[in-house]
Design a protein around this motif. Sequence first.
Motif, PDB file in Angstrom:
ATOM      1  N   GLU A  92     -73.428 -80.380-112.018  1.00  0.00           N
ATOM      2  CA  GLU A  92     -74.301 -79.311-112.506  1.00  0.00           C
ATOM      3  C   GLU A  92     -75.352 -78.901-111.478  1.00  0.00           C
ATOM      4  OE1 GLU A  92     -73.751 -77.624-115.090  1.00  0.00           O
ATOM      5  OE2 GLU A  92     -72.300 -78.887-116.145  1.00  0.00           O
ATOM      6  N   VAL A  98     -77.656 -75.718-110.966  1.00  0.00           N
ATOM      7  CA  VAL A  98     -78.376 -75.607-112.228  1.00  0.00           C
ATOM      8  C   VAL A  98     -79.780 -76.189-112.071  1.00  0.00           C
ATOM      9  CG1 VAL A  98     -78.446 -76.374-114.634  1.00  0.00           C
ATOM     10  CG2 VAL A  98     -76.272 -75.669-113.605  1.00  0.00           C
ATOM     11  N   GLU A 139     -72.627 -70.645-114.255  1.00  0.00           N
ATOM     12  CA  GLU A 139     -73.074 -71.891-114.877  1.00  0.00           C
ATOM     13  C   GLU A 139     -74.587 -72.052-114.764  1.00  0.00           C
ATOM     14  OE1 GLU A 139     -72.386 -75.906-116.611  1.00  0.00           O
ATOM     15  OE2 GLU A 139     -71.473 -73.909-116.713  1.00  0.00           O
TER      16      GLU A 139
END
Length: 342
Positions: A92, A98, A139
Amino acid sequence: MSESKDIDINVGELTSNCFRQSKVDGECMLQMRVPGAVIDADNLEYAQHIAKKWGNGDFHIGTRQTLSIPGIDYDDIDEVNSYLKDYIQDVEVDMCGVDMEVDENGFPNLGARNIMGCIGNAHCVKGNVDTTELARKLEKRIFPSPYHIKIGVSGCPNDCAKGHFNDFGIIGLVDPEYEYERCIGCEKCVEACESHATGVLEINEDGKIEKDDCCCVGCGECVVACPTGAWKRNPTDYYRVTIGGRAGKQYPRLGKMFLNWVTEDVVLGIIDNWEEFSAEVLNYKPIYLHGGHLIDMAGFYNFKEKILEGVELNPKAEVAEHIYWDETEYRANIHVTPECST
């Protein structure tokens, strides 16, 4: 037969933590996110270790391309989450960028479902765009969020990632360039377009190709079929965006085209606006609802205004003026009386 366990659990919190309730008492299934369905092969070791140490030894590739591990005891969730810390950091934060603090509590939310993706132009000869790169950019825009969104990214209009069954289907297009002098008039592109696409190509009296731009779907079949390179890929990536697709028991429906021939900046811009749109429709109380339901609640014109707010459309972009949904409805209170035979 396993011994029944009397355990008081909060199913909502369990699901938000990326675990799914099991029909087996005392057990659940972990769903590890794989944005765009591509990770480093080394990351598979995490799934293998969890399956062997805390799961029942089985491994399931989830329908949303998650790494799903069944048979995990509720009592082991904290240990599993602690072990997941490095995986979440790798996938991530390091891979997708992220903006989140990774701790030992596992995945922080499941509002935004795992982004589905085909392999795209990294491998597929028909792929028009880099689906993996785009999925990772998306994402970081949708995760973690308590608001529901499903995205499927496909490299070409074959739509192998089933974008038409997602809240947002993002489909890579190509605007092919034609080099007149390289064309030998073999008609391979005409045949490919006729059999695989929309039949917009024809050969003229000079033995060269003419194209009706009105109905080109940007598939690139002409590029794949051409033996001389007369058809080439334009370096600009374009996308089609479908909205409102979903499966479901009562009202399944196919997504409809909302945007066509838009650039990546436009795609990222509308996704940036999705959370605020969802929050406004739901009065800032996130609940599980398909994106199509939210669009219906707000009305398409309100949705269009909000989702395009601040988004600069490229010159070639097309935006749907209206959308007419075609749903399948199942109603339990409908009874058909058979006709009497004579």
